[in-house]
Design a protein around this motif. Sequence first.
Motif, PDB file in Angstrom:
ATOM      1  N   LYS A  34      33.852  61.326  25.734  1.00  0.00           N
ATOM      2  CA  LYS A  34      35.018  61.448  26.825  1.00  0.00           C
ATOM      3  C   LYS A  34      34.178  60.960  27.909  1.00  0.00           C
ATOM      4  N   ILE A  35      33.209  61.192  28.355  1.00  0.00           N
ATOM      5  CA  ILE A  35      32.488  60.480  29.500  1.00  0.00           C
ATOM      6  C   ILE A  35      32.681  59.043  29.611  1.00  0.00           C
ATOM      7  N   ASN A  36      32.227  58.646  28.348  1.00  0.00           N
ATOM      8  CA  ASN A  36      32.538  56.819  28.110  1.00  0.00           C
ATOM      9  C   ASN A  36      33.972  56.593  28.357  1.00  0.00           C
ATOM     10  N   LYS A  37      35.059  57.229  27.904  1.00  0.00           N
ATOM     11  CA  LYS A  37      36.273  56.965  28.277  1.00  0.00           C
ATOM     12  C   LYS A  37      36.628  56.901  29.547  1.00  0.00           C
ATOM     13  N   GLU A  38      36.011  58.104  30.344  1.00  0.00           N
ATOM     14  CA  GLU A  38      36.711  58.179  31.793  1.00  0.00           C
ATOM     15  C   GLU A  38      35.971  57.113  32.519  1.00  0.00           C
ATOM     16  N   LEU A  39      34.469  56.411  32.049  1.00  0.00           N
ATOM     17  CA  LEU A  39      34.017  55.573  32.835  1.00  0.00           C
ATOM     18  C   LEU A  39      34.811  54.231  32.520  1.00  0.00           C
ATOM     19  N   GLU A  40      35.249  54.095  31.367  1.00  0.00           N
ATOM     20  CA  GLU A  40      36.270  53.035  31.204  1.00  0.00           C
ATOM     21  C   GLU A  40      37.422  53.095  32.079  1.00  0.00           C
ATOM     22  N   ILE A  41      38.122  54.098  31.976  1.00  0.00           N
ATOM     23  CA  ILE A  41      39.287  54.099  32.877  1.00  0.00           C
ATOM     24  C   ILE A  41      38.649  54.025  34.296  1.00  0.00           C
ATOM     25  N   LEU A  42      37.918  54.402  34.922  1.00  0.00           N
ATOM     26  CA  LEU A  42      37.391  54.399  36.289  1.00  0.00           C
ATOM     27  C   LEU A  42      37.122  52.788  36.580  1.00  0.00           C
ATOM     28  N   GLY A  43      36.441  52.049  35.665  1.00  0.00           N
ATOM     29  CA  GLY A  43      36.411  50.644  35.918  1.00  0.00           C
ATOM     30  C   GLY A  43      37.678  49.934  36.040  1.00  0.00           C
ATOM     31  N   SER A  44      38.607  50.114  35.265  1.00  0.00           N
ATOM     32  CA  SER A  44      39.760  49.598  35.314  1.00  0.00           C
ATOM     33  C   SER A  44      40.725  50.092  36.399  1.00  0.00           C
ATOM     34  N   GLU A  45      40.410  51.345  37.043  1.00  0.00           N
ATOM     35  CA  GLU A  45      41.106  51.706  38.271  1.00  0.00           C
ATOM     36  C   GLU A  45      40.378  51.015  39.567  1.00  0.00           C
ATOM     37  N   TRP A  46      39.235  50.557  39.444  1.00  0.00           N
ATOM     38  CA  TRP A  46      38.438  50.043  40.504  1.00  0.00           C
ATOM     39  C   TRP A  46      38.823  48.699  40.632  1.00  0.00           C
ATOM     40  N   PHE A  47      39.105  48.140  39.616  1.00  0.00           N
ATOM     41  CA  PHE A  47      39.827  46.606  39.387  1.00  0.00           C
ATOM     42  C   PHE A  47      41.065  46.656  39.766  1.00  0.00           C
ATOM     43  N   GLU A  48      42.193  47.688  39.520  1.00  0.00           N
ATOM     44  CA  GLU A  48      43.525  47.568  39.964  1.00  0.00           C
ATOM     45  C   GLU A  48      43.589  48.025  41.334  1.00  0.00           C
ATOM     46  N   SER A  49      42.400  48.578  42.075  1.00  0.00           N
ATOM     47  CA  SER A  49      42.536  49.180  43.473  1.00  0.00           C
ATOM     48  C   SER A  49      42.108  48.184  44.442  1.00  0.00           C
ATOM     49  N   GLY A  50      41.797  46.938  43.679  1.00  0.00           N
ATOM     50  CA  GLY A  50      41.348  45.901  44.402  1.00  0.00           C
ATOM     51  C   GLY A  50      39.939  45.719  45.041  1.00  0.00           C
ATOM     52  N   LEU A  51      39.230  46.518  44.396  1.00  0.00           N
ATOM     53  CA  LEU A  51      37.874  46.772  44.826  1.00  0.00           C
ATOM     54  C   LEU A  51      36.874  45.810  44.202  1.00  0.00           C
ATOM     55  N   MET A  52      35.914  45.173  44.884  1.00  0.00           N
ATOM     56  CA  MET A  52      35.265  44.263  44.404  1.00  0.00           C
ATOM     57  C   MET A  52      34.143  44.733  43.598  1.00  0.00           C
ATOM     58  N   LEU A  53      33.886  44.177  42.176  1.00  0.00           N
ATOM     59  CA  LEU A  53      32.779  44.823  41.551  1.00  0.00           C
ATOM     60  C   LEU A  53      31.521  44.872  42.173  1.00  0.00           C
ATOM     61  N   GLU A  54      31.272  43.814  42.939  1.00  0.00           N
ATOM     62  CA  GLU A  54      29.597  44.186  43.830  1.00  0.00           C
ATOM     63  C   GLU A  54      29.761  45.299  44.730  1.00  0.00           C
ATOM     64  N   ASN A  55      30.847  45.799  44.930  1.00  0.00           N
ATOM     65  CA  ASN A  55      30.597  47.037  45.926  1.00  0.00           C
ATOM     66  C   ASN A  55      30.416  48.269  45.215  1.00  0.00           C
ATOM     67  N   ALA A  56      30.587  48.229  43.963  1.00  0.00           N
ATOM     68  CA  ALA A  56      30.499  49.423  43.060  1.00  0.00           C
ATOM     69  C   ALA A  56      28.838  49.867  43.017  1.00  0.00           C
ATOM     70  N   ALA A  73      41.131  45.404  32.607  1.00  0.00           N
ATOM     71  CA  ALA A  73      42.074  45.404  33.706  1.00  0.00           C
ATOM     72  C   ALA A  73      42.267  44.131  33.977  1.00  0.00           C
ATOM     73  N   SER A  74      41.075  43.119  34.462  1.00  0.00           N
ATOM     74  CA  SER A  74      40.975  41.860  34.869  1.00  0.00           C
ATOM     75  C   SER A  74      41.805  41.030  33.716  1.00  0.00           C
ATOM     76  N   ARG A  75      41.524  41.086  32.571  1.00  0.00           N
ATOM     77  CA  ARG A  75      42.207  40.422  31.603  1.00  0.00           C
ATOM     78  C   ARG A  75      43.592  40.553  31.777  1.00  0.00           C
ATOM     79  N   MET A  76      44.099  41.795  31.600  1.00  0.00           N
ATOM     80  CA  MET A  76      45.570  42.064  31.567  1.00  0.00           C
ATOM     81  C   MET A  76      46.200  41.440  32.706  1.00  0.00           C
ATOM     82  N   ILE A  77      45.586  41.646  34.023  1.00  0.00           N
ATOM     83  CA  ILE A  77      46.426  41.036  35.112  1.00  0.00           C
ATOM     84  C   ILE A  77      46.477  39.531  34.852  1.00  0.00           C
ATOM     85  N   GLY A  78      45.595  38.996  34.574  1.00  0.00           N
ATOM     86  CA  GLY A  78      45.246  37.650  34.341  1.00  0.00           C
ATOM     87  C   GLY A  78      46.301  36.999  33.260  1.00  0.00           C
ATOM     88  N   ASN A  79      46.730  37.904  32.314  1.00  0.00           N
ATOM     89  CA  ASN A  79      47.483  37.404  30.990  1.00  0.00           C
ATOM     90  C   ASN A  79      49.151  37.871  31.548  1.00  0.00           C
TER      91      ASN A  79
END
Length: 82
Positions: A34-56, A73-79
């Motif tokens: 459950k925690i790992n799934k939530e972290l994956e969702i957080l990573g997607s939301e981080w990208f979708e919010s326009g936040l830079m990875l280096e600011n994480a 999320a990055s690949r989905m947007i790119g496709n």
Amino acid sequence: EWFESGLSLDDADDKMKVDFNFVNGFEKAKRMKKINKELEILGSEWFESGLMLENAPNAYINNAYFIDGYNKASRMIGNKKL
């Protein structure tokens, strides 16, 4: 291993169901998934919010599940064709 194989506690025999270590391990694996799934969702939301990875925070940058979500999320947007 029991949890990861898709089995539930109900699938265990009676001896395993009362084994403290078995039940604890099963519940821990369940929480970790459950925690790992939530972290994956957080990573997607981080990208979708326009936040830079280096600011994480470093804890996120060093987490494979967060990075996987960010990259998915990055690949989905790119496709997508605009």
